[in-house]
Design a protein around this motif. Sequence first.
Motif, PDB file in Angstrom:
ATOM      1  N   VAL A 264       0.847  -1.199   0.000  1.00 29.77           N
ATOM      2  CA  VAL A 264       0.000   0.000   0.000  1.00 29.77           C
ATOM      3  C   VAL A 264       0.879   1.245   0.000  1.00 29.77           C
ATOM      4  O   VAL A 264       1.832   1.364   0.776  1.00 29.77           O
ATOM      5  N   GLY A 265       0.550   2.172  -0.884  1.00 27.36           N
ATOM      6  CA  GLY A 265       1.261   3.436  -0.931  1.00 27.36           C
ATOM      7  C   GLY A 265       1.664   3.817  -2.342  1.00 27.36           C
ATOM      8  O   GLY A 265       1.535   3.040  -3.292  1.00 27.36           O
ATOM      9  N   TYR A 266       2.184   5.040  -2.466  1.00 21.77           N
ATOM     10  CA  TYR A 266       2.608   5.552  -3.761  1.00 21.77           C
ATOM     11  C   TYR A 266       3.983   4.988  -4.140  1.00 21.77           C
ATOM     12  O   TYR A 266       4.902   4.940  -3.333  1.00 21.77           O
ATOM     13  N   ASP A 267       4.106   4.574  -5.377  1.00 20.43           N
ATOM     14  CA  ASP A 267       5.391   4.210  -5.981  1.00 20.43           C
ATOM     15  C   ASP A 267       5.202   4.422  -7.476  1.00 20.43           C
ATOM     16  O   ASP A 267       4.987   3.482  -8.237  1.00 20.43           O
ATOM     17  N   VAL A 268       5.270   5.686  -7.887  1.00 18.64           N
ATOM     18  CA  VAL A 268       4.801   6.070  -9.219  1.00 18.64           C
ATOM     19  C   VAL A 268       5.701   7.154  -9.799  1.00 18.64           C
ATOM     20  O   VAL A 268       6.189   8.027  -9.076  1.00 18.64           O
ATOM     21  N   ASN A 269       5.902   7.099 -11.101  1.00 18.93           N
ATOM     22  CA  ASN A 269       6.647   8.120 -11.828  1.00 18.93           C
ATOM     23  C   ASN A 269       5.687   9.112 -12.457  1.00 18.93           C
ATOM     24  O   ASN A 269       4.771   8.736 -13.187  1.00 18.93           O
ATOM     25  N   TYR A 270       5.922  10.398 -12.171  1.00 22.07           N
ATOM     26  CA  TYR A 270       5.152  11.473 -12.786  1.00 22.07           C
ATOM     27  C   TYR A 270       5.943  12.107 -13.916  1.00 22.07           C
ATOM     28  O   TYR A 270       7.176  12.236 -13.829  1.00 22.07           O
ATOM     29  N   ALA A 271       5.236  12.535 -14.956  1.00 23.91           N
ATOM     30  CA  ALA A 271       5.835  13.311 -16.043  1.00 23.91           C
ATOM     31  C   ALA A 271       5.735  14.784 -15.659  1.00 23.91           C
ATOM     32  O   ALA A 271       4.637  15.340 -15.540  1.00 23.91           O
ATOM     33  N   VAL A 272       6.870  15.405 -15.440  1.00 22.69           N
ATOM     34  CA  VAL A 272       6.936  16.744 -14.868  1.00 22.69           C
ATOM     35  C   VAL A 272       6.533  17.809 -15.878  1.00 22.69           C
ATOM     36  O   VAL A 272       6.850  17.716 -17.066  1.00 22.69           O
ATOM     37  N   HIS A 273       5.825  18.835 -15.389  1.00 28.23           N
ATOM     38  CA  HIS A 273       5.486  19.987 -16.236  1.00 28.23           C
ATOM     39  C   HIS A 273       6.752  20.750 -16.618  1.00 28.23           C
ATOM     40  O   HIS A 273       7.678  20.884 -15.813  1.00 28.23           O
ATOM     41  N   GLY A 274       6.786  21.288 -17.819  1.00 26.41           N
ATOM     42  CA  GLY A 274       7.844  22.213 -18.206  1.00 26.41           C
ATOM     43  C   GLY A 274       9.140  21.517 -18.589  1.00 26.41           C
ATOM     44  O   GLY A 274       9.278  20.290 -18.517  1.00 26.41           O
ATOM     45  N   GLN A 275      10.098  22.325 -19.037  1.00 27.93           N
ATOM     46  CA  GLN A 275      11.411  21.846 -19.439  1.00 27.93           C
ATOM     47  C   GLN A 275      12.476  22.676 -18.751  1.00 27.93           C
ATOM     48  O   GLN A 275      12.226  23.781 -18.286  1.00 27.93           O
ATOM     49  N   GLY A 276      13.685  22.132 -18.701  1.00 24.52           N
ATOM     50  CA  GLY A 276      14.756  22.830 -18.006  1.00 24.52           C
ATOM     51  C   GLY A 276      14.517  22.793 -16.511  1.00 24.52           C
ATOM     52  O   GLY A 276      13.778  21.956 -15.977  1.00 24.52           O
ATOM     53  N   MET A 277      15.129  23.733 -15.792  1.00 21.03           N
ATOM     54  CA  MET A 277      14.992  23.782 -14.336  1.00 21.03           C
ATOM     55  C   MET A 277      13.602  24.278 -13.980  1.00 21.03           C
ATOM     56  O   MET A 277      13.229  25.416 -14.295  1.00 21.03           O
ATOM     57  N   THR A 278      12.807  23.423 -13.354  1.00 20.73           N
ATOM     58  CA  THR A 278      11.417  23.757 -13.063  1.00 20.73           C
ATOM     59  C   THR A 278      11.030  23.180 -11.715  1.00 20.73           C
ATOM     60  O   THR A 278      11.640  22.218 -11.234  1.00 20.73           O
ATOM     61  N   GLN A 279      10.010  23.772 -11.081  1.00 20.25           N
ATOM     62  CA  GLN A 279       9.572  23.227  -9.802  1.00 20.25           C
ATOM     63  C   GLN A 279       8.840  21.912 -10.025  1.00 20.25           C
ATOM     64  O   GLN A 279       7.918  21.812 -10.840  1.00 20.25           O
ATOM     65  N   VAL A 280       9.258  20.908  -9.286  1.00 17.48           N
ATOM     66  CA  VAL A 280       8.739  19.555  -9.436  1.00 17.48           C
ATOM     67  C   VAL A 280       7.701  19.248  -8.359  1.00 17.48           C
ATOM     68  O   VAL A 280       6.664  18.640  -8.639  1.00 17.48           O
ATOM     69  N   ALA A 281       8.002  19.639  -7.111  1.00 19.46           N
ATOM     70  CA  ALA A 281       7.131  19.262  -6.003  1.00 19.46           C
ATOM     71  C   ALA A 281       7.301  20.241  -4.849  1.00 19.46           C
ATOM     72  O   ALA A 281       8.263  21.014  -4.783  1.00 19.46           O
ATOM     73  N   PHE A 282       6.339  20.168  -3.939  1.00 15.98           N
ATOM     74  CA  PHE A 282       6.403  20.917  -2.682  1.00 15.98           C
ATOM     75  C   PHE A 282       5.978  19.972  -1.580  1.00 15.98           C
ATOM     76  O   PHE A 282       5.025  19.194  -1.733  1.00 15.98           O
ATOM     77  N   LEU A 283       6.689  20.003  -0.447  1.00 21.72           N
ATOM     78  CA  LEU A 283       6.381  19.134   0.682  1.00 21.72           C
ATOM     79  C   LEU A 283       6.428  19.969   1.957  1.00 21.72           C
ATOM     80  O   LEU A 283       7.365  20.748   2.158  1.00 21.72           O
ATOM     81  N   ARG A 284       5.436  19.782   2.841  1.00 18.86           N
ATOM     82  CA  ARG A 284       5.390  20.532   4.091  1.00 18.86           C
ATOM     83  C   ARG A 284       4.876  19.641   5.214  1.00 18.86           C
ATOM     84  O   ARG A 284       3.934  18.866   5.025  1.00 18.86           O
ATOM     85  N   ASP A 285       5.516  19.773   6.379  1.00 16.22           N
ATOM     86  CA  ASP A 285       5.055  19.112   7.593  1.00 16.22           C
ATOM     87  C   ASP A 285       4.361  20.155   8.464  1.00 16.22           C
ATOM     88  O   ASP A 285       5.027  21.026   9.038  1.00 16.22           O
ATOM     89  N   PRO A 286       3.042  20.112   8.583  1.00 14.86           N
ATOM     90  CA  PRO A 286       2.341  21.147   9.353  1.00 14.86           C
ATOM     91  C   PRO A 286       2.766  21.205  10.818  1.00 14.86           C
ATOM     92  O   PRO A 286       2.754  22.283  11.421  1.00 14.86           O
ATOM     93  N   ALA A 287       3.153  20.078  11.402  1.00 13.58           N
ATOM     94  CA  ALA A 287       3.490  20.043  12.819  1.00 13.58           C
ATOM     95  C   ALA A 287       4.748  20.849  13.133  1.00 13.58           C
ATOM     96  O   ALA A 287       4.795  21.585  14.121  1.00 13.58           O
ATOM     97  N   SER A 288       5.769  20.706  12.296  1.00 16.85           N
ATOM     98  CA  SER A 288       7.038  21.406  12.538  1.00 16.85           C
ATOM     99  C   SER A 288       7.157  22.714  11.768  1.00 16.85           C
ATOM    100  O   SER A 288       7.960  23.573  12.111  1.00 16.85           O
ATOM    101  N   GLY A 289       6.366  22.841  10.709  1.00 19.10           N
ATOM    102  CA  GLY A 289       6.476  24.001   9.835  1.00 19.10           C
ATOM    103  C   GLY A 289       7.539  23.856   8.767  1.00 19.10           C
ATOM    104  O   GLY A 289       7.636  24.701   7.865  1.00 19.10           O
ATOM    105  N   ARG A 290       8.362  22.806   8.856  1.00 20.41           N
ATOM    106  CA  ARG A 290       9.403  22.622   7.828  1.00 20.41           C
ATOM    107  C   ARG A 290       8.772  22.291   6.477  1.00 20.41           C
ATOM    108  O   ARG A 290       7.767  21.578   6.405  1.00 20.41           O
ATOM    109  N   ALA A 291       9.408  22.804   5.434  1.00 17.46           N
ATOM    110  CA  ALA A 291       8.917  22.560   4.078  1.00 17.46           C
ATOM    111  C   ALA A 291      10.085  22.635   3.115  1.00 17.46           C
ATOM    112  O   ALA A 291      11.161  23.147   3.448  1.00 17.46           O
ATOM    113  N   PHE A 292       9.887  22.089   1.922  1.00 16.48           N
ATOM    114  CA  PHE A 292      10.837  22.359   0.845  1.00 16.48           C
ATOM    115  C   PHE A 292      10.128  22.400  -0.497  1.00 16.48           C
ATOM    116  O   PHE A 292       9.107  21.744  -0.699  1.00 16.48           O
TER     117      PHE A 292
END
Length: 363
Positions: A264-292
């Motif tokens: 059970v869970g994600y194990d998948v390849n996504y086709a990224v929007h755009g070409q060259g250096m582009t934002q791929v993802a955003f991740l945030r932990d609400p409990a600590s406030g850390r994100a990237f």
Amino acid sequence: MATSRAASLLPIALLMCLAFAGGAGAERKTVGVYELKNKKGDFSIKVTNWGATLMSVIVPDSKGNLADVVLGYDTIAEYVNGSSYFGALVGRVANRVAKGRFVLDGKAYHLYINDGKNALHGGHRGFSKVIWTVKEYVADGDAPHITFFYHSFDGEQGFPGALDVYVTYQLSSPYDLSLRMNATALDKATPVNLVNHAYWNLGGHGSGAVLGHLIQVFASLYTPVDGSMIPTGEVAGVSGTPYDLRRLTPVGSRIGLVSGGGAVGYDVNYAVHGQGMTQVAFLRDPASGRAFELWANQPGVQLYTGNWLKDEKGKGGAVYQQHGALCLETQAFPDAVNHPNFPSEIVRPGGVYRHDMIFKFSS
């Protein structure tokens, strides 16, 4: 690339009593642990030349508390014996190659089979299971960085042609971690797909499941797979599926609706929007406030939610369990060498493969 300073680095590194020799007269190689730290002292990483592996990433939360946000082990020996690829630089071709076979320029090549009937992450002795050479090391200052080098010989794990590979880890202001990977094909055409396999838990590496993390993946397409995790060749839309993460979504909200290889869970390849250096993802932990924010220049990104973690003894006495972290691996599409409709991962003699990624941390 800068000339080697490895000899002068040995007293600085936390050296392990681990040496490898290929027989009488062979070069002795020592494995070390190297730290990079920003001027303020609240952002640092540790890496090792065993597998060019990222061992720790320490960043502050919203209150300034520091924590290590990647899974890993306490000792080099555990990395040598581990099978989870914690933080490793994976290659020559990361992810899966169907039946460990491909045809290039009319010639069939057979790779080491290590995942059912398929080849996975470069074989049983891929780039994550070799000692890299330290080429340059600057521990602190405005741009702390370290560069590792590995020469992959013609025929290694079944891959054609010799390959010179470099990877650089670098810190920059305010809290950016960049990885620059490049590889030059020396004499034959060859597939190349280098991946950093860090497992992220922004609450801290031993803080439990990441199901409450919020994730956004900037992709409207993905590559479906069969029961052995090999792409079917289709590039499908995520709309209306549990794979649609185009808006900020709790990792656990739909995780029970997806699976990879029977877990059970994600194990998948996504086709990224755009070409060259582009934002791929955003991740945030609400409990600590850390994100990237994750930025990269590759056509795909593999989201893996630690589905196979179970009773894995990690750093500082932590025990990692299922969904205790997630990976965001920017990459070429899996099994691209067997799917002409996928973006090519072939590097021709004299050609250079370039893979850049940046993690932009905030809190």
